[in-house]
Write an enzyme that holds these catalytic residues in place. Structure first.
Site, mmCIF file in Angstrom:
data_model
loop_
_atom_site.group_PDB
_atom_site.id
_atom_site.type_symbol
_atom_site.label_atom_id
_atom_site.label_comp_id
_atom_site.label_asym_id
_atom_site.label_seq_id
_atom_site.Cartn_x
_atom_site.Cartn_y
_atom_site.Cartn_z
ATOM 1 N N LYS A 11 124.340 18.354 37.800
ATOM 2 C CA LYS A 11 124.664 18.649 36.406
ATOM 3 C C LYS A 11 126.093 18.196 36.067
ATOM 4 O O LYS A 11 126.882 17.880 36.967
ATOM 5 C CB LYS A 11 124.476 20.162 36.170
ATOM 6 C CG LYS A 11 123.017 20.624 36.354
ATOM 7 C CD LYS A 11 122.850 22.097 36.011
ATOM 8 C CE LYS A 11 121.398 22.544 36.162
ATOM 9 N NZ LYS A 11 121.206 23.962 35.725
ATOM 10 N N TYR A 51 113.138 21.362 30.262
ATOM 11 C CA TYR A 51 113.330 22.815 30.197
ATOM 12 C C TYR A 51 112.368 23.494 29.231
ATOM 13 O O TYR A 51 112.669 24.594 28.730
ATOM 14 C CB TYR A 51 114.780 23.133 29.835
ATOM 15 C CG TYR A 51 115.765 22.865 30.966
ATOM 16 C CD1 TYR A 51 115.630 23.512 32.203
ATOM 17 C CD2 TYR A 51 116.840 21.994 30.809
ATOM 18 C CE1 TYR A 51 116.531 23.283 33.241
ATOM 19 C CE2 TYR A 51 117.745 21.767 31.837
ATOM 20 C CZ TYR A 51 117.586 22.412 33.052
ATOM 21 O OH TYR A 51 118.483 22.193 34.073
ATOM 22 N N THR A 93 119.926 30.743 41.581
ATOM 23 C CA THR A 93 120.280 30.221 40.257
ATOM 24 C C THR A 93 121.674 30.665 39.820
ATOM 25 O O THR A 93 122.438 29.869 39.274
ATOM 26 C CB THR A 93 119.239 30.703 39.219
ATOM 27 O OG1 THR A 93 117.940 30.306 39.656
ATOM 28 C CG2 THR A 93 119.514 30.109 37.845
ATOM 29 N N ASN A 114 125.735 25.599 36.907
ATOM 30 C CA ASN A 114 125.421 25.917 38.306
ATOM 31 C C ASN A 114 125.125 24.678 39.148
ATOM 32 O O ASN A 114 124.310 24.715 40.060
ATOM 33 C CB ASN A 114 124.304 26.956 38.378
ATOM 34 C CG ASN A 114 123.027 26.481 37.725
ATOM 35 O OD1 ASN A 114 122.986 25.385 37.159
ATOM 36 N ND2 ASN A 114 121.975 27.265 37.823
ATOM 37 N N HIS A 117 120.193 20.909 39.415
ATOM 38 C CA HIS A 117 118.815 21.271 39.062
ATOM 39 C C HIS A 117 117.892 20.743 40.161
ATOM 40 O O HIS A 117 118.138 19.670 40.699
ATOM 41 C CB HIS A 117 118.415 20.617 37.727
ATOM 42 C CG HIS A 117 116.923 20.650 37.489
ATOM 43 N ND1 HIS A 117 116.299 21.766 36.977
ATOM 44 C CD2 HIS A 117 115.948 19.754 37.757
ATOM 45 C CE1 HIS A 117 114.983 21.520 36.922
ATOM 46 N NE2 HIS A 117 114.758 20.308 37.387
ATOM 47 N N GLU A 128 108.665 16.208 36.195
ATOM 48 C CA GLU A 128 110.089 15.900 35.961
ATOM 49 C C GLU A 128 110.432 14.461 36.367
ATOM 50 O O GLU A 128 111.226 13.802 35.694
ATOM 51 C CB GLU A 128 110.958 16.922 36.703
ATOM 52 C CG GLU A 128 110.805 18.310 36.096
ATOM 53 C CD GLU A 128 111.435 19.444 36.902
ATOM 54 O OE1 GLU A 128 112.112 19.168 37.924
ATOM 55 O OE2 GLU A 128 111.242 20.609 36.511
HETATM 56 P P1 IDP Z 1 116.641 27.246 38.345
HETATM 57 O O1 IDP Z 1 117.593 26.174 37.827
HETATM 58 O O2 IDP Z 1 117.180 27.907 39.574
HETATM 59 O O3 IDP Z 1 115.225 26.755 38.506
HETATM 60 P P2 IDP Z 1 115.744 28.600 35.944
HETATM 61 O O4 IDP Z 1 115.424 30.061 35.841
HETATM 62 O O5 IDP Z 1 114.612 27.634 35.895
HETATM 63 O O6 IDP Z 1 116.639 28.396 37.250
HETATM 64 O O7 IDP Z 1 116.761 28.280 34.767
HETATM 65 C C1 IDP Z 1 117.071 26.952 34.429
HETATM 66 C C2 IDP Z 1 118.562 26.849 34.167
HETATM 67 O O8 IDP Z 1 118.878 27.587 32.999
HETATM 68 C C3 IDP Z 1 119.442 27.442 35.261
HETATM 69 O O9 IDP Z 1 119.711 26.530 36.309
HETATM 70 C C4 IDP Z 1 120.703 27.816 34.500
HETATM 71 O O10 IDP Z 1 121.533 26.674 34.331
HETATM 72 C C5 IDP Z 1 120.154 28.198 33.147
HETATM 73 N N1 IDP Z 1 119.974 29.652 33.033
HETATM 74 C C6 IDP Z 1 118.960 30.398 33.524
HETATM 75 N N2 IDP Z 1 119.101 31.701 33.219
HETATM 76 C C7 IDP Z 1 120.258 31.782 32.518
HETATM 77 C C8 IDP Z 1 120.971 32.869 31.914
HETATM 78 O O11 IDP Z 1 120.567 34.027 31.977
HETATM 79 N N3 IDP Z 1 122.129 32.535 31.273
HETATM 80 C C9 IDP Z 1 122.608 31.262 31.190
HETATM 81 N N4 IDP Z 1 121.963 30.219 31.735
HETATM 82 C C10 IDP Z 1 120.814 30.463 32.392
HETATM 83 MG MG MG Z 2 113.793 26.220 37.135
#
Ligand code: IDP
Ligand code: MG
Length: 134
Positions: A11, A51, A93, A114, A117, A128
């Site tokens: 990212k 997403y 995450t 974070n 992805h 994807e």
């Molecule tokens: P993942 O990336 O570990 O698969 P997902 O739940 O699919 O996690 O969420 C996608 C992305 O959305 C996360 O990597 C993070 O950047 C963002 N995200 C998820 N939950 C939150 C939140 O509660 N606040 C802010 N960003 C979030």
């Molecule tokens: Mg995810």
């Protein structure tokens, strides 16, 4: 375990903070192979497709604007059990609860930024890869 392909994307924060080399090194050291590698931007359309499952959630708009805000590294990685192996290397995450030694645990600071992805299943991976390498 079967040989799988997965989609990974460093990212904008991971690129900006110069973690590209270290991250790719971790996947290679784990015995995985790079199949595709591209530096570039994510279009709004690609971000929304990638997403789609999060549409309507409170963080969705921020997530789309963040992932389209700067250069990313798009990758296809292959190997035995590549999907779950990559998710393990990535860590949880939320960087504040990601284990030390994982990519998010070592380089991540906040949930919104974070570092990386990675596809969560072989089905997501196929979808994807199609979005980013069609
Ligand atoms: P993942 O990336 O570990 O698969 P997902 O739940 O699919 O996690 O969420 C996608 C992305 O959305 C996360 O990597 C993070 O950047 C963002 N995200 C998820 N939950 C939150 C939140 O509660 N606040 C802010 N960003 C979030
Ligand atoms: Mg995810």
């Amino acid at each position: 375990m079967a040989v799988e392909k997965t989609y990974l994307m460093i990212k904008p924060d991971g690129v900006r903070n110069r973690h590209i080399g270290e991250i790719i090194n971790r996947f290679e050291r784990a015995g995985l192979s790079l199949e595709r590698l591209e530096l570039g931007l994510v279009t709004d359309e690609q971000a929304k497709a990638n997403y789609a499952e999060h549409e309507g959630k409170p963080f969705y708009a921020g997530l789309i604007s963040y992932i389209t805000s700067g250069t990313v590294v798009k990758m296809v990685v292959s190997g035995e059990g590549a999907v779950s192996k990559c998710r393990q290397l990535m860590g949880a995450t939320d960087p504040s609860s990601a284990a030390p030694g994982t990519i998010r645990g070592d380089f991540g600071l906040i949930m919104d930024e974070n570092v990386i992805h990675g596809s969560d299943s072989t089905e997501s991976a196929a979808r994807e890869i199609g979005i980013f390498f069609s």
